[in-house]
Design a protein around this motif. Structure first.
Motif, PDB file in Angstrom:
ATOM      1  N   TRP A 181       9.775  28.108 -51.779  1.00 52.23           N
ATOM      2  CA  TRP A 181      10.364  27.276 -52.840  1.00 52.23           C
ATOM      3  C   TRP A 181      11.630  27.932 -53.391  1.00 52.23           C
ATOM      4  O   TRP A 181      12.623  27.250 -53.651  1.00 52.23           O
ATOM      5  N   GLN A 182      11.603  29.253 -53.563  1.00 56.55           N
ATOM      6  CA  GLN A 182      12.775  29.956 -54.075  1.00 56.55           C
ATOM      7  C   GLN A 182      13.956  29.785 -53.143  1.00 56.55           C
ATOM      8  O   GLN A 182      15.101  29.629 -53.598  1.00 56.55           O
ATOM      9  N   GLY A 237      11.205  32.575 -59.289  1.00 53.60           N
ATOM     10  CA  GLY A 237      10.375  32.462 -58.095  1.00 53.60           C
ATOM     11  C   GLY A 237      10.326  33.754 -57.298  1.00 53.60           C
ATOM     12  O   GLY A 237       9.338  34.019 -56.591  1.00 53.60           O
ATOM     13  N   THR A 254      14.642  27.210 -51.399  1.00 51.42           N
ATOM     14  CA  THR A 254      15.196  25.865 -51.574  1.00 51.42           C
ATOM     15  C   THR A 254      16.072  25.766 -52.816  1.00 51.42           C
ATOM     16  O   THR A 254      16.820  24.801 -52.960  1.00 51.42           O
ATOM     17  N   GLY A 302      14.812  22.752 -54.782  1.00 51.43           N
ATOM     18  CA  GLY A 302      13.466  23.034 -55.273  1.00 51.43           C
ATOM     19  C   GLY A 302      13.127  22.303 -56.553  1.00 51.43           C
ATOM     20  O   GLY A 302      11.953  22.173 -56.907  1.00 51.43           O
TER      21      GLY A 302
END
Length: 651
Positions: free
Chosen positions: A289-290, A250, A292, A176
Motif C-alpha cells: 500500500w505504501q 505506512g 501505491t 493508495g
C-alpha cells in the motif's frame, strides 16, 4: 475400580470431603434439603428407578445424607450469576477501548488535529502551507477518483498537460488513497479530501512509529517520544506542501508488523515462540500500500526491505537463523504481492522514461538540491520554537525548502544519551549509531564525503533512484533511527529506576520520577509546534468547467497552473495547463505560445495543436487590454464573462 477391573459405585459416604455424590446436588445452596420427599415421588418413577438399579447398587444400604441445617449457611457467599449478554458485550467493548493500541490511536489522531490546526476547523476552503503544491496534490487525488469511477482506462492520461499522455506519472500518484478519492466531486470536495488526508498522514506516522518502537522493546514513554519525533520533527514542515512525502506512516507500520510477525525485537532478538506469520502477511500488504502512495519515498523503502531480506537470507545461510517453514511461505507470498504491486506501479513511469528521455535526473540536478552540513541543524520558518531564531542561517542556504532538515535538538540529545544508557544491547547501539551516520551522509547528497561518492551519489546509480532529485528527504530515516536510540535511553533510565527501587512499595519519589519521564516527551512536542499558514483557496470563475476544450488558461505562471488544475476538478475539462515535477517538451512549447497570445504565430500554433479555447483571467492579468487585437482577422471570437475573457479559436 476393584481388583477385577470393574468400576465400583461411590456413595455419599465414600466421597471426599467437600464433594457431593449426587450429580446435581452440588449446585444447591448450603442448608437446602437435597433428599426429595418420599410421598411426592410418582409411583411410576419409583418403580422405574427400582427396576433399572444395578444389583450391586441396590444391595448397598442407603446412607442418609440429610443433616441438620447449618446455622451459618445464611452467611455463605451467593452463587455467582452468569453475566447477561449486554454486560458481556459491554465488557468486550471496554477492553477494546481501554487497550493500549486503541488509546495510542485515539491520542495520535487528537494530536494530529491539534498540530495541523486549523485544517480541521476550515477543511473545505483552506489548504495548509501554500497554494503551490497542495492544489496539485488535491487535483491528483480528485483525478484518480474521477477516472476510476468514469473511465479506468484513462487513469494515467489526465485532463491536464494536453496533449501529453501518461501525465499522472509526472508526479507521485497517491493511488493508495483511492477509497477516499471516490467520495465527493468538485473543487470543494477536493480541498476537504486533502485536509482530511493531511491530518491522517500525521496521525498514521506517529502511531506507526510508536508501534514499531514498542515492538522493538521500548516502554510507552520512549515509544511515544519516537512516534512524535518521527511525525512532527521540525524539518517536516518544510515538506508540508508535499502530501506524498508526509504520507510515510505506512513505512513504519509495515516494519512494525513484519518485526512482530518474525518475533523480532531489539531487547529479545529473534524468538521462535513469538513468530506470528499472519502479521508477516499484514506487513507486506501495508508495504505494498505504501508503494501505491508514490515512489518519492517508496523507492528507498523498497531498497530497505530488500536489504532486510538479504540479511535474513545471509543469516539462514550461516545457520544463524532457522525460521519455521510457515514463516518462509508467508514471506514468499507477501513478498510476491509486494513485488507485483511495485511492478504495476512502475510500468507507467517506465513508459514516461521511454517517451520522454529527458525525464531522468542527472548528478547536476542532484547537486542543486543537496544540502550543506549546517542544514541538518536548521529549522524551517514554520517552526514556532526555532523558525525566527534560525532566520539568518536559513537564508544562507541555497534552497531552504529542501535544506532545512532539523530532526529536533531534544531528539538528538536523547539519542546521544542512548549511546551511554539504553535498554538496547551495546551491539544494537553501535549498529544504530552507524546507521544514523550513514543516513545523514546520504542526506547530504553531493555534499557528502568525496562529493557524495561515499554516500548518496554511489546509490544514485541504482535503478529508480535516478528519478529522484532531493536527497534531503532521506532525513526521515535519520529521524526514525534517532528516535529508536532515544527510546532506548528513556527505557534504560526507567529500568534502572526500577532496579534501584527493588521490592520497595512505590511512593511519592517514584511518582515524581514517572512525571519527570514525560518531560522529554513534552519537549519533543514543543519542538513540533508550528505556525504553518493556511491560505484561503479562491473560487474558480463561474462556467469555467463548461467551456469547450482543449483550453488554455492565461496567465500561466507555475503556481497559477496548479490552482487551475484544482479548479478543473469541476468536470475535468481537457486543458493545456499543468505543473508537476516534470514538464514534457510539448507542454513547454505550448506554454511559450501562450505567453505570446494573441500574436498570429501564437494563434496558429495553438490552433494546430487542437486548442479550442483560450481564457484570460482579468483578476490575474496585469494588462488585459493588450488582448483587444483584431480578433476577426485572427479567426477567433471574443466574449467577456465575469472575470473571464474567453477567446474561441475557430477551426
Amino acid at each position: 475400580m476393584n481388583g477385577d477391573g470393574e468400576a465400583t459405585r461411590s456413595t455419599g459416604a465414600d466421597a471426599p470431603e467437600g464433594s457431593v455424590a449426587d450429580g446435581d446436588a452440588g449446585s444447591r445452596p448450603p442448608g437446602e434439603d437435597v433428599t426429595p420427599a418420599k410421598d411426592t415421588q410418582p409411583a411410576e418413577a419409583s418403580a422405574t428407578a427400582t427396576d433399572t438399579q444395578p444389583a450391586e447398587a441396590s444391595a448397598t444400604p442407603a446412607t442418609d445424607t440429610q443433616g441438620p441445617a447449618d446455622p451459618w449457611g445464611a452467611f455463605a457467599p451467593q452463587p455467582a450469576l452468569a453475566p447477561s449478554r449486554a454486560r458481556r458485550w459491554a465488557g468486550r467493548v471496554g477492553r477494546v477501548l481501554g487497550h493500549e493500541w486503541t488509546v495510542a490511536s485515539v491520542l495520535g489522531v487528537l494530536l494530529a488535529v491539534a498540530m495541523t490546526w486549523p485544517s480541521a476547523l476550515r477543511p473545505s476552503d483552506t489548504l495548509p502551507e501554500d497554494l503551490g503544491d497542495p492544489p496539485l496534490v488535491a487535483w491528483i487525488l480528485a483525478w484518480s477518483g474521477h477516472a476510476v469511477t468514469h473511465d479506468p482506462t484513462a487513469l494515467w492520461h489526465t485532463n491536464a498537460f494536453y496533449p501529453n499522455r501518461y501525465s499522472l506519472a509526472f508526479s507521485d500518484t497517491l493511488l493508495g488513497y483511492l477509497p477516499a478519492d471516490v467520495i465527493g466531486t468538485g473543487w470543494v470536495a477536493a480541498i476537504l479530501r486533502y485536509n482530511l488526508l493531511f491530518i491522517f498522514a500525521f496521525a498514521l506516522a506517529s502511531v506507526g512509529a510508536y508501534a514499531l518502537v514498542r515492538q522493538l522493546g521500548a516502554n510507552r514513554v520512549g515509544a511515544a517520544v519516537a512516534g512524535v519525533a518521527y511525525a512532527y520533527a521540525p524539518w517536516r514542515y518544510s515538506q508540508a506542501g508535499h502530501l506524498h512525502i508526509m504520507s510515510s506512516g505506512g513505512i513504519v507500520l509495515a516494519l512494525a508488523m513484519l518485526a512482530r510477525g518474525h518475533g523480532f525485537s531489539l531487547r529479545g532478538g529473534y524468538r521462535r515462540d513469538l513468530v506470528r506469520p499472519g502479521w508477516v502477511i499484514a506487513g507486506w500488504l501495508v508495504a505494498a500500500w505504501q508503494i501505491t502512495i508514490g515512489f518519492g519515498i517508496g523507492i528507498v523503502f523498497g531498497y530497505v526491505l530488500a536489504g532486510c531480506v538479504l540479511t535474513g537470507l545471509l543469516a539462514w545461510l550461516l545457520r544463524r537463523w532457522r525460521p519455521p517453514r510457515r514463516l518462509v511461505l508467508f514471506n514468499l507470498v507477501g513478498g510476491a504481492v509486494f513485488a507485483a504491486v511495485t511492478a504495476l506501479m512502475a510500468y507507467p513511469f517506465l513508459r514516461v522514461m521511454q517517451i520522454y528521455p529527458n525525464v531522468q535526473r542527472t548528478v547536476a540536478d542532484l547537486k542543486h538540491f543537496s544540502p550543506p552540513v549546517r542544514g541538518l541543524f536548521v529549522a524551517p520558518r514554520e517552526s514556532l520554537l526555532w523558525g525566527t531564531l534560525h532566520t539568518t542561517v536559513r537564508e544562507s542556504l541555497p534552497f531552504p525548502p529542501e535544506m532545512t532538515l532539523l530532526p529536533g535538538f531534544t531528539l538528538i540529545g536523547l539519542a546521544v544519551a542512548g549511546l551511554v544508557v539504553s535498554a538496547w544491547s551495546v551491539r544494537a547501539r553501535i549498529l544504530l549509531a552507524a546507521a544514523v551516520v550513514v543516513s545523514a551522509i546520504c542526506v547530504l547528497g553531493t555534499n557528502g564525503p568525496f562529493h557524495g561518492w561515499l554516500g548518496y551519489v554511489a546509490l544514485y546509480h541504482l535503478p529508480g533512484l535516478n528519478a529522484l532529485r532531493t536527497p534531503g528527504r532521506l532525513i526521515s530515516w535519520t529521524t526514525l533511527l534517532l528516535g529508536i536510540l532515544a527510546a532506548g535511553a528513556l527505557t534504560g533510565f526507567a529500568r534502572r529506576g526500577e532496579e534501584a527501587r527493588g521490592d520497595r512499595v512505590s511512593g511519592r519519589p517514584e511518582a515524581l520520577l514517572r512525571i519527570a519521564a514525560l518531560i522529554p516527551l513534552a519537549l519533543v512536542v514543543a519542538e513540533g509546534i508550528n505556525r504553518m499558514p493556511h491560505p484561503v483557496v479562491p473560487a474558480p470563475p463561474a462556467g469555467l468547467a463548461k467551456l469547450p476544450g482543449p483550453l488554455l488558461i492565461l496567465p500561466q505562471e507555475p503556481l497559477d497552473d496548479e490552482l487551475y488544475m484544482l479548479w478543473s476538478t469541476n468536470g475535468f475539462p481537457t486543458m493545456v495547463n499543468g505543473l508537476s515535477g516534470y514538464e514534457p517538451p510539448r507542454r513547454a512549447q505550448l506554454r511559450t505560445a501562450g505567453e505570446k497570445f494573441p500574436a498570429p504565430e501564437s494563434v496558429d500554433e495553438l490552433r494546430a495543436a487542437g486548442v479550442r479555447t483560450v481564457v484570460v483571467l482579468r483578476s490575474q492579468e496585469n494588462d488585459p487590454l493588450k488582448l483587444t487585437a483584431d480578433t476577426e482577422a485572427l479567426g477567433i471570437n471574443r466574449e467577456d464573462r465575469g472575470d473571464m475573457v474567453i477567446y474561441t479559436l475557430n477551426p
